[in-house]
Enzyme design. Structure first.
Site, PDB file in Angstrom:
ATOM      1  N   SER A 116       0.715  -1.180   0.090  1.00  0.00           N
ATOM      2  CA  SER A 116       0.003   0.026   0.067  1.00  0.00           C
ATOM      3  C   SER A 116       0.823   1.360  -0.015  1.00  0.00           C
ATOM      4  O   SER A 116       1.769   1.592  -1.031  1.00  0.00           O
ATOM      5  CB  SER A 116      -0.879  -0.058   1.246  1.00  0.00           C
ATOM      6  OG  SER A 116      -1.942   0.963   1.020  1.00  0.00           O
ATOM      7  N   HIS A 117       0.521   2.124   1.020  1.00  0.00           N
ATOM      8  CA  HIS A 117       1.123   3.396   1.015  1.00  0.00           C
ATOM      9  C   HIS A 117       2.799   3.302   1.784  1.00  0.00           C
ATOM     10  O   HIS A 117       3.489   4.316   1.699  1.00  0.00           O
ATOM     11  CB  HIS A 117       0.451   4.087   2.018  1.00  0.00           C
ATOM     12  CG  HIS A 117       0.076   3.813   3.173  1.00  0.00           C
ATOM     13  ND1 HIS A 117      -0.730   2.625   3.415  1.00  0.00           N
ATOM     14  CD2 HIS A 117       0.788   4.082   4.485  1.00  0.00           C
ATOM     15  CE1 HIS A 117      -0.674   2.141   4.703  1.00  0.00           C
ATOM     16  NE2 HIS A 117       0.061   3.154   5.388  1.00  0.00           N
ATOM     17  N   LYS A 129      -1.345 -10.020  -0.334  1.00  0.00           N
ATOM     18  CA  LYS A 129      -2.735 -10.132   0.234  1.00  0.00           C
ATOM     19  C   LYS A 129      -3.764 -11.016  -0.511  1.00  0.00           C
ATOM     20  O   LYS A 129      -3.765 -11.061  -1.758  1.00  0.00           O
ATOM     21  CB  LYS A 129      -3.466  -8.713   0.158  1.00  0.00           C
ATOM     22  CG  LYS A 129      -5.005  -8.757   1.075  1.00  0.00           C
ATOM     23  CD  LYS A 129      -5.483  -7.316   1.108  1.00  0.00           C
ATOM     24  CE  LYS A 129      -5.616  -6.614  -0.152  1.00  0.00           C
ATOM     25  NZ  LYS A 129      -6.538  -5.375  -0.088  1.00  0.00           N
ATOM     26  N   ASP A 280      -2.584   6.314  -3.399  1.00  0.00           N
ATOM     27  CA  ASP A 280      -1.374   5.858  -2.551  1.00  0.00           C
ATOM     28  C   ASP A 280      -0.728   4.666  -3.510  1.00  0.00           C
ATOM     29  O   ASP A 280      -1.169   4.376  -4.771  1.00  0.00           O
ATOM     30  CB  ASP A 280      -1.999   5.286  -1.587  1.00  0.00           C
ATOM     31  CG  ASP A 280      -2.786   4.071  -1.491  1.00  0.00           C
ATOM     32  OD1 ASP A 280      -3.428   3.809  -2.504  1.00  0.00           O
ATOM     33  OD2 ASP A 280      -2.692   3.047  -0.569  1.00  0.00           O
ATOM     34  N   ASP A 282      -0.995   1.532  -3.657  1.00  0.00           N
ATOM     35  CA  ASP A 282      -1.600   0.628  -4.428  1.00  0.00           C
ATOM     36  C   ASP A 282      -3.187   1.025  -5.039  1.00  0.00           C
ATOM     37  O   ASP A 282      -3.759   0.311  -5.486  1.00  0.00           O
ATOM     38  CB  ASP A 282      -1.838  -0.664  -3.872  1.00  0.00           C
ATOM     39  CG  ASP A 282      -2.731  -0.481  -2.494  1.00  0.00           C
ATOM     40  OD1 ASP A 282      -2.529   0.745  -2.138  1.00  0.00           O
ATOM     41  OD2 ASP A 282      -3.388  -1.418  -1.903  1.00  0.00           O
ATOM     42  N   ASP A 284      -5.711   2.455  -3.655  1.00  0.00           N
ATOM     43  CA  ASP A 284      -7.188   2.285  -2.952  1.00  0.00           C
ATOM     44  C   ASP A 284      -7.311   3.476  -2.123  1.00  0.00           C
ATOM     45  O   ASP A 284      -8.650   3.472  -1.682  1.00  0.00           O
ATOM     46  CB  ASP A 284      -7.204   0.779  -2.186  1.00  0.00           C
ATOM     47  CG  ASP A 284      -5.985   0.813  -1.096  1.00  0.00           C
ATOM     48  OD1 ASP A 284      -5.082   1.571  -1.003  1.00  0.00           O
ATOM     49  OD2 ASP A 284      -6.110  -0.234  -0.480  1.00  0.00           O
ATOM     50  N   ARG A 285      -6.594   4.377  -1.586  1.00  0.00           N
ATOM     51  CA  ARG A 285      -6.566   5.452  -0.751  1.00  0.00           C
ATOM     52  C   ARG A 285      -6.881   6.744  -1.702  1.00  0.00           C
ATOM     53  O   ARG A 285      -6.493   6.817  -3.051  1.00  0.00           O
ATOM     54  CB  ARG A 285      -5.713   5.678  -0.192  1.00  0.00           C
ATOM     55  CG  ARG A 285      -5.084   4.730   0.909  1.00  0.00           C
ATOM     56  CD  ARG A 285      -4.193   4.876   1.843  1.00  0.00           C
ATOM     57  NE  ARG A 285      -4.201   3.892   2.916  1.00  0.00           N
ATOM     58  CZ  ARG A 285      -3.768   4.343   4.162  1.00  0.00           C
ATOM     59  NH1 ARG A 285      -3.302   5.347   4.617  1.00  0.00           N
ATOM     60  NH2 ARG A 285      -3.729   3.238   5.171  1.00  0.00           N
ATOM     61  N   GLU A 366     -13.341   4.990   5.470  1.00  0.00           N
ATOM     62  CA  GLU A 366     -12.384   4.894   6.551  1.00  0.00           C
ATOM     63  C   GLU A 366     -11.619   6.280   6.858  1.00  0.00           C
ATOM     64  O   GLU A 366     -11.510   6.914   5.648  1.00  0.00           O
ATOM     65  CB  GLU A 366     -11.158   3.710   6.544  1.00  0.00           C
ATOM     66  CG  GLU A 366     -11.783   2.305   6.529  1.00  0.00           C
ATOM     67  CD  GLU A 366     -10.710   1.400   6.703  1.00  0.00           C
ATOM     68  OE1 GLU A 366     -10.289   1.123   7.989  1.00  0.00           O
ATOM     69  OE2 GLU A 366      -9.993   1.009   5.705  1.00  0.00           O
ATOM     70  N   SER A 368      -8.679   6.745   7.241  1.00  0.00           N
ATOM     71  CA  SER A 368      -7.520   6.558   6.496  1.00  0.00           C
ATOM     72  C   SER A 368      -7.303   6.730   5.137  1.00  0.00           C
ATOM     73  O   SER A 368      -6.826   6.255   4.456  1.00  0.00           O
ATOM     74  CB  SER A 368      -6.762   5.148   7.124  1.00  0.00           C
ATOM     75  OG  SER A 368      -7.785   4.300   6.545  1.00  0.00           O
ATOM     76  N   LYS A 379     -11.598  -0.630  -0.970  1.00  0.00           N
ATOM     77  CA  LYS A 379     -11.608   0.998  -1.196  1.00  0.00           C
ATOM     78  C   LYS A 379     -11.127   1.346  -2.755  1.00  0.00           C
ATOM     79  O   LYS A 379     -10.095   0.578  -2.977  1.00  0.00           O
ATOM     80  CB  LYS A 379     -10.923   1.845  -0.063  1.00  0.00           C
ATOM     81  CG  LYS A 379      -9.594   1.414   0.163  1.00  0.00           C
ATOM     82  CD  LYS A 379      -9.112   2.050   1.532  1.00  0.00           C
ATOM     83  CE  LYS A 379      -7.577   1.836   1.877  1.00  0.00           C
ATOM     84  NZ  LYS A 379      -7.410   0.652   2.885  1.00  0.00           N
ATOM     85  N   ARG A 499      -2.130   4.731  17.109  1.00  0.00           N
ATOM     86  CA  ARG A 499      -2.945   5.842  16.517  1.00  0.00           C
ATOM     87  C   ARG A 499      -4.042   6.185  17.562  1.00  0.00           C
ATOM     88  O   ARG A 499      -4.712   5.599  18.285  1.00  0.00           O
ATOM     89  CB  ARG A 499      -3.869   5.081  15.179  1.00  0.00           C
ATOM     90  CG  ARG A 499      -2.747   4.400  14.271  1.00  0.00           C
ATOM     91  CD  ARG A 499      -3.555   4.622  12.926  1.00  0.00           C
ATOM     92  NE  ARG A 499      -2.986   3.539  11.968  1.00  0.00           N
ATOM     93  CZ  ARG A 499      -1.898   3.932  11.365  1.00  0.00           C
ATOM     94  NH1 ARG A 499      -1.075   4.899  11.454  1.00  0.00           N
ATOM     95  NH2 ARG A 499      -1.381   2.914  10.680  1.00  0.00           N
TER      96      ARG A 499
END
Ligand code: VG1
Ligand code: CO
Length: 546
Positions: A116-117, A129, A280, A282, A284-285, A366, A368, A379, A499
């Protein structure tokens, strides 16, 4: 060629950790250890039933080790009796595009390669994944089975074969398994065209809407060029950092106010584009910043839901809305106005899958920087950007005006997340444990003059499959609706990350324009005292504030 070329290789268990919120994430050096990736992939197949002869999708975000990993997966899949694998060209598939492809092909599942990020490159992170047939991340019972298998795996099977050419579109065989290399973008683009009014967005660009999208040298570059520039007519050059690089150019492909600071500065500058956006590693963000107005992901979710019927794909309205527990309550107010159910789930997209499959929710998100809908089971960064573009094109108002009106109507949820990264794991767990013990006392006695409405360790009961997920974050909710939430990250690869999520609701329009950290200052101080953060983490301040 047949399975006669398959060999069984003895190996030993390697697992040192359960796969986290989004699969297994580790330093590249670890994934490159002898048998490591092979073991994990074999453990995936060993945990599945009835996949022989079926189709799978494989692709990743293009980071370092992506190509090697694809080749290994193909050979292991062939040796395990998989019928067909569909690979994105060059091994490239964004996470949402992989999800879409699994669904379009009715595939048995898919393997998505990404951290991801997290940073990439030889010293960066890698990740694997497993996604199931609905296109979404494997639910806990599957990831748990994979993890258990990694504890006693003794061998893996692999076909001895030449590498497959994954750069040329078309079909080939590896053992008895068919390999199809497909255009990474086409299927995804076609799906987006069913959801949004491309003509309307095209008109908006033609009439002068200005836009900058930063692909952060990660996977969305080819998707963003094809969609925004080629298809929708955004000015050439609107998509920046559009070539996926194995090390993301040495930067964190994390579209937040720290790692995409330049975009924030651009959006706040004179002559800023109407919309600045990013995704990001991959894909998804999403990051959404209008001219002079950053939109928090929690607000973005609420605004998309409130405006959903603008987009053709959601014209019939939303069936329900889901958000992860730490995500602000902004979406709750929208759900209330729309008279639809709001579902509060643990952090991680996998918890939305059942709700989406059952048709209980249409839109979810989310804090995030993740938002998405029932079009896939991940996402989807570009989906969110297209949604905003469609809303801007339809409403012909600025992002800032849309946000202000939203707050005036629903109230504003001031919101911030404070991350304490790479802290010692022992201290992090001790902090959570100690606070957990104190929750009952907080509940009954309050904190100083503050009345505590709820203080608990969030647990989720899945209304669809009846499963229970416990210990999903400590939350302290005050009588006025303000909240402080604490949880440990499940995606970090070094030490632990604490967090802390802080939120305050402000219904009064006259009070809705404070600077966020100032508006939350009292709660921030309280969040540190309550959990004795400095004592347990040796940090006086967070490393990242978003
Ligand atoms: C983080 C986010 C979470 C998100 C997850 C995967 O998890 O907080 O909301 O679902 O990353 O996103 P954690 O456990 O580190 O807080 V992604 O873009 O990395 O797939
Ligand atoms: Co991601």
């Amino acid at each position: 060629m047949g399975n006669s070329h398959a060999t069984t290789i003895a190996t030993t268990p390697f697992a040192d950790q359960r796969p986290g919120t989004s699969g297994l994430r580790k330093k590249v050096e670890i994934f490159k250890q002898r048998h490591y990736l092979e073991n994990f992939i074999q453990s995936i197949f060993d945990s599945l039933e009835g996949y022989q002869g079926a189709s799978f999708v494989v692709g990743g975000d293009g980071r370092y080790y992506n190509r090697e990993a694809v080749q290994k997966i193909l050979k292991i899949a062939a040796a395990n009796g998989v019928g067909r694998i569909v690979v994105g060209q060059g091994g490239i598939l964004s996470t949402p595009a992989a999800s879409a492809l699994i669904r379009s092909l009715n595939a048995f599942g898919g393997i998505v390669l990404s951290a991801s990020h997290n940073p990439g490159g030889p010293h960066g992170d890698f990740g694997v994944k497993y996604n199931i047939s609905n296109g979404g991340p494997a639910p806990e019972k599957v990831t748990e089975a994979i993890y258990r298998r990694t504890l006693d795996i003794a061998s893996y099977r692999i076909v001895n074969a030449e590498d497959v050419d994954i750069d040329a579109l078309g079909e080939s065989m590896i053992g008895d398994m068919r390999v199809t290399v497909v255009d990474s973008v086409a299927n995804y683009k076609a799906l987006m065209q069913t959801l949004f009014d491309f003509d309307r967005i095209r008109d908006a660009f033609r009439s002068g809407l200005t836009f900058t999208f930063d692909a952060m040298s990660a996977v969305t570059g080819p998707y963003a060029r094809a969609l925004f520039e080629d298809e929708l007519g955004a000015q050439p050059g609107s998509v920046i950092n559009a070539t996926p690089l194995p090390d993301f150019g040495g930067r964190h492909p994390d579209p937040n106010l720290v790692h995409a600071r330049h975009l924030y500065d651009l959006a706040m500058s004179d002559g800023a584009p109407d919309l600045c956006a990013a995704s990001d590693g991959d894909g998804d963000r999403n990051l959404i910043i209008g001219r002079g107005r950053f939109v928090t992901p929690s607000d973005s979710l609420a605004i998309l839901a409130a405006n959903a019927t603008i987009a053709p794909g959601y014209r019939k309205g939303v069936a329900g809305i889901a958000r992860s527990m730490p995500t602000s309550g902004a979406a709750d107010r929208v759900a209330e106005k729309l008279s639809v159910q709001l579902y509060e789930t643990p952090t991680g997209w996998k918890y939305f899958g059942n709700l989406l499959d059952a048709g209980l929710v249409t839109i979810c998100g989310e804090e995030s920087a993740g938002a998405g809908s029932d079009h896939v089971r991940e996402k989807d960064g570009l989906w969110a950007v297209l949604f905003w573009l469609d809303i801007l094109a339809a409403r012909k108002e600025s992002v800032d005006a849309i946000v202000r009106r939203h707050w005036a109507r629903y109230g504003r949820n001031y919101y911030s997340r404070h991350d304490y990264e790479e802290i010692a794991s022992d201290g992090a767990h001790a902090l959570i444990e100690t606070l957990r013990q104190r929750l009952p006392a907080l509940r009954s006695q309050g904190i100083g003059a503050l009345e505590v409405a709820t203080a608990d360790d969030f647990a989720y009961h899945d209304p669809v499959d009846g499963s229970d997920s416990k210990h999903q974050g400590l939350r302290v909710i005050f009588a006025d609706g303000s909240r402080i939430v604490y949880r440990l990250s499940g995606t970090g690869t070094a030490g632990a990350t604490l967090r802390v999520y802080i939120e305050r609701y402000e219904p009064d329009p006259a009070q809705q324009y404070l600077e966020t950290q100032a508006a939350l200052a009292d709660l921030v101080t309280l969040s540190r005292e309550l959990a004795e953060i400095e004592r347990y983490t040796q940090r006086a301040a967070p490393s990242v504030i978003t």
